[in-house]
Write a protein that holds these residues in place. Structure first.
Motif, PDB file in Angstrom:
ATOM      1  N   ALA A   1       3.840   2.238   2.219  1.00  0.00           N
ATOM      2  CA  ALA A   1       4.275   1.103   1.398  1.00  0.00           C
ATOM      3  C   ALA A   1       3.534  -0.167   1.775  1.00  0.00           C
ATOM      4  O   ALA A   1       3.212  -0.400   2.945  1.00  0.00           O
ATOM      5  CB  ALA A   1       5.771   0.902   1.550  1.00  0.00           C
ATOM      6  N   SER A   2       3.266  -0.997   0.754  1.00  0.00           N
ATOM      7  CA  SER A   2       2.599  -2.282   0.968  1.00  0.00           C
ATOM      8  C   SER A   2       3.275  -3.329   0.076  1.00  0.00           C
ATOM      9  O   SER A   2       2.644  -3.927  -0.779  1.00  0.00           O
ATOM     10  CB  SER A   2       1.100  -2.179   0.648  1.00  0.00           C
ATOM     11  OG  SER A   2       0.899  -1.628  -0.644  1.00  0.00           O
ATOM     12  N   ASP A   3       4.547  -3.519   0.312  1.00  0.00           N
ATOM     13  CA  ASP A   3       5.355  -4.358  -0.570  1.00  0.00           C
ATOM     14  C   ASP A   3       5.039  -5.839  -0.422  1.00  0.00           C
ATOM     15  O   ASP A   3       4.844  -6.335   0.697  1.00  0.00           O
ATOM     16  CB  ASP A   3       6.844  -4.155  -0.273  1.00  0.00           C
ATOM     17  CG  ASP A   3       7.305  -2.737  -0.545  1.00  0.00           C
ATOM     18  OD1 ASP A   3       6.551  -1.980  -1.181  1.00  0.00           O
ATOM     19  OD2 ASP A   3       8.422  -2.393  -0.120  1.00  0.00           O
ATOM     20  N   TRP A   4       5.007  -6.529  -1.559  1.00  0.00           N
ATOM     21  CA  TRP A   4       5.001  -7.986  -1.535  1.00  0.00           C
ATOM     22  C   TRP A   4       6.415  -8.455  -1.185  1.00  0.00           C
ATOM     23  O   TRP A   4       7.386  -8.041  -1.834  1.00  0.00           O
ATOM     24  CB  TRP A   4       4.641  -8.541  -2.904  1.00  0.00           C
ATOM     25  CG  TRP A   4       3.183  -8.632  -3.199  1.00  0.00           C
ATOM     26  CD1 TRP A   4       2.147  -8.620  -2.325  1.00  0.00           C
ATOM     27  CD2 TRP A   4       2.594  -8.773  -4.508  1.00  0.00           C
ATOM     28  NE1 TRP A   4       0.955  -8.745  -2.976  1.00  0.00           N
ATOM     29  CE2 TRP A   4       1.197  -8.843  -4.316  1.00  0.00           C
ATOM     30  CE3 TRP A   4       3.118  -8.864  -5.795  1.00  0.00           C
ATOM     31  CZ2 TRP A   4       0.317  -8.996  -5.376  1.00  0.00           C
ATOM     32  CZ3 TRP A   4       2.240  -9.001  -6.861  1.00  0.00           C
ATOM     33  CH2 TRP A   4       0.854  -9.074  -6.650  1.00  0.00           C
TER      34      TRP A   4
ATOM     35  N   HIS B   1       7.371  -3.543  -5.072  1.00  0.00           N
ATOM     36  CA  HIS B   1       7.058  -2.329  -4.315  1.00  0.00           C
ATOM     37  C   HIS B   1       5.674  -1.813  -4.692  1.00  0.00           C
ATOM     38  O   HIS B   1       5.357  -1.641  -5.876  1.00  0.00           O
ATOM     39  CB  HIS B   1       8.106  -1.258  -4.595  1.00  0.00           C
ATOM     40  CG  HIS B   1       7.836   0.043  -3.894  1.00  0.00           C
ATOM     41  ND1 HIS B   1       7.531   0.117  -2.560  1.00  0.00           N
ATOM     42  CD2 HIS B   1       7.813   1.328  -4.363  1.00  0.00           C
ATOM     43  CE1 HIS B   1       7.338   1.388  -2.222  1.00  0.00           C
ATOM     44  NE2 HIS B   1       7.503   2.135  -3.300  1.00  0.00           N
ATOM     45  N   GLN B   2       4.849  -1.542  -3.670  1.00  0.00           N
ATOM     46  CA  GLN B   2       3.472  -1.087  -3.867  1.00  0.00           C
ATOM     47  C   GLN B   2       3.127  -0.062  -2.802  1.00  0.00           C
ATOM     48  O   GLN B   2       3.824   0.059  -1.796  1.00  0.00           O
ATOM     49  CB  GLN B   2       2.516  -2.281  -3.795  1.00  0.00           C
ATOM     50  CG  GLN B   2       2.801  -3.311  -4.868  1.00  0.00           C
ATOM     51  CD  GLN B   2       2.170  -4.667  -4.597  1.00  0.00           C
ATOM     52  OE1 GLN B   2       1.709  -5.305  -5.528  1.00  0.00           O
ATOM     53  NE2 GLN B   2       2.166  -5.127  -3.375  1.00  0.00           N
ATOM     54  N   LEU B   3       2.035   0.657  -3.007  1.00  0.00           N
ATOM     55  CA  LEU B   3       1.604   1.698  -2.073  1.00  0.00           C
ATOM     56  C   LEU B   3       0.113   1.580  -1.779  1.00  0.00           C
ATOM     57  O   LEU B   3      -0.678   1.232  -2.658  1.00  0.00           O
ATOM     58  CB  LEU B   3       1.880   3.092  -2.658  1.00  0.00           C
ATOM     59  CG  LEU B   3       3.353   3.488  -2.823  1.00  0.00           C
ATOM     60  CD1 LEU B   3       3.465   4.764  -3.637  1.00  0.00           C
ATOM     61  CD2 LEU B   3       4.025   3.653  -1.478  1.00  0.00           C
ATOM     62  N   ASP B   4      -0.248   1.879  -0.524  1.00  0.00           N
ATOM     63  CA  ASP B   4      -1.641   1.944  -0.081  1.00  0.00           C
ATOM     64  C   ASP B   4      -2.023   3.397   0.166  1.00  0.00           C
ATOM     65  O   ASP B   4      -1.194   4.204   0.624  1.00  0.00           O
ATOM     66  CB  ASP B   4      -1.842   1.171   1.231  1.00  0.00           C
ATOM     67  CG  ASP B   4      -1.757  -0.329   1.059  1.00  0.00           C
ATOM     68  OD1 ASP B   4      -1.643  -0.797  -0.087  1.00  0.00           O
ATOM     69  OD2 ASP B   4      -1.795  -1.021   2.094  1.00  0.00           O
TER      70      ASP B   4
END
Length: 315
Positions: A235-238, A298-301
């Protein structure tokens, strides 16, 4: 803030600190370890798609990943890309390095640094179709980009840009969750977020799909289908919130721009009253000015490698 005052370039600069906090450290450390294992070979050949104003190259310099490299920076927004050399020149001046403008872009040099950056304004499809550099890159970067394109048609030719065993680092891929707090009108909040995500799914470019709201989770399968081997993901959440009533750096502008983007995407939507949208946006902008709004996304790397016969990195 009037619509005419919004600057996409300033937004890209303002979100640098937001992105720095968000990037998944386990994915990043795996990338570092893999590149460290290549030793003192030839300069790293890097391709970045959706390079914007050059903040990812700046970050890789700040985080000591790029020392000897040739980087090709591609973006369809020529105005944004044109700002990259001056930002990189400013970075060089601040770090006691030399910067020289070149016909292709800019060159940075120092005691342990030699970086060549070539700028390629234009459409990704045209670059991929041209075949320039295909199969020769050691590292492929796509930062906050793959949720803006059709994965099925874009990923295969992208991964073909890599040499066998070359690495791809796909970061900040949106994955279907946006939160604005505190609540304004819970039902309206929920409707606006759902419609905004729906607008992402409905985007078209020349009649073809142009991204989606759950690209992050879909990348697991899309990477495999395109011939990539996944090494790490996370996860790479702002997470943007005020500290003692104020936001770090230029993050208040980042929030204003996000709110503006939502409002513009939903203007005239038949499932949403215009007055309700205006009230929601005005309230949220006022919360930013007072240092009250919290924003989460919510984001993903992803980190992986191009497949090769031996399965080993080849540089």
């Amino acid at each position: 803030m009037r619509e005419s005052t919004y600057s996409f370039a300033r937004y890209l600069a303002a979100k640098r600190s937001v992105d720095d906090r968000a990037l998944n450290r386990q994915v990043w450390e795996t990338l570092q370890a893999r590149l460290a294992g290549r030793g003192e070979a030839a300069p790293l050949r890097v391709l970045e798609v959706g390079a914007g104003i050059g903040t990812m190259v700046e970050r890789l310099l700040d985080w000591d990943l790029l020392r000897r490299a040739h980087c090709t920076a591609l973006d369809q927004d020529a105005a944004s890309l044109a700002l990259a050399p001056q930002r990189l020149a400013a970075w060089a001046a601040a770090h006691g390095c030399r910067a020289e403008r070149t016909a292709a872009g800019i060159s940075l040099a120092g005691d342990d640094l030699h970086l060549e950056v070539a700028l390629h304004p234009g459409e990704l499809e045209a670059y991929l179709a041209g075949g320039e550099g295909a199969g020769g890159y050691n590292l492929l970067l796509a930062h906050a980009f793959l949720d803006l394109v059709d994965l099925e048609t874009t990923l295969p030719p992208l991964l073909r840009q890599l040499a066998p065993g070359g690495l791809f680092y796909f970061t900040l891929n949106f994955d279907g969750l946006s939160v604005f707090a505190p609540p304004f009108d819970p039902r309206l909040d929920e409707l606006i977020v759902a419609l905004y995500h729906g607008a992402m799914d409905a985007r078209r470019r020349e009649g073809a799909p142009a991204g989606e709201s759950r690209a992050g989770r879909r990348l697991f399968d899309a990477i495999a289908q395109a011939g990539g081997r996944l090494l790490e993901a996370g996860a790479s959440d702002w997470v943007v919130f005020p500290r003692d009533g104020a936001y770090p750096g230029d993050e208040a502008y980042f929030l204003h721009f996000i709110l503006h983007t939502v409002e513009m995407a939903l203007q005239g939507h038949t499932d949403l009253q215009a007055g309700a949208l205006r009230r929601w946006a005005a309230t949220r902008h006022a919360e930013v000015r007072r240092g009250e709004l919290v924003y989460l996304a919510h984001q993903l790397d992803f980190l992986g490698e191009a497949r090769s016969i031996t399965g080993k990195l080849k540089f």
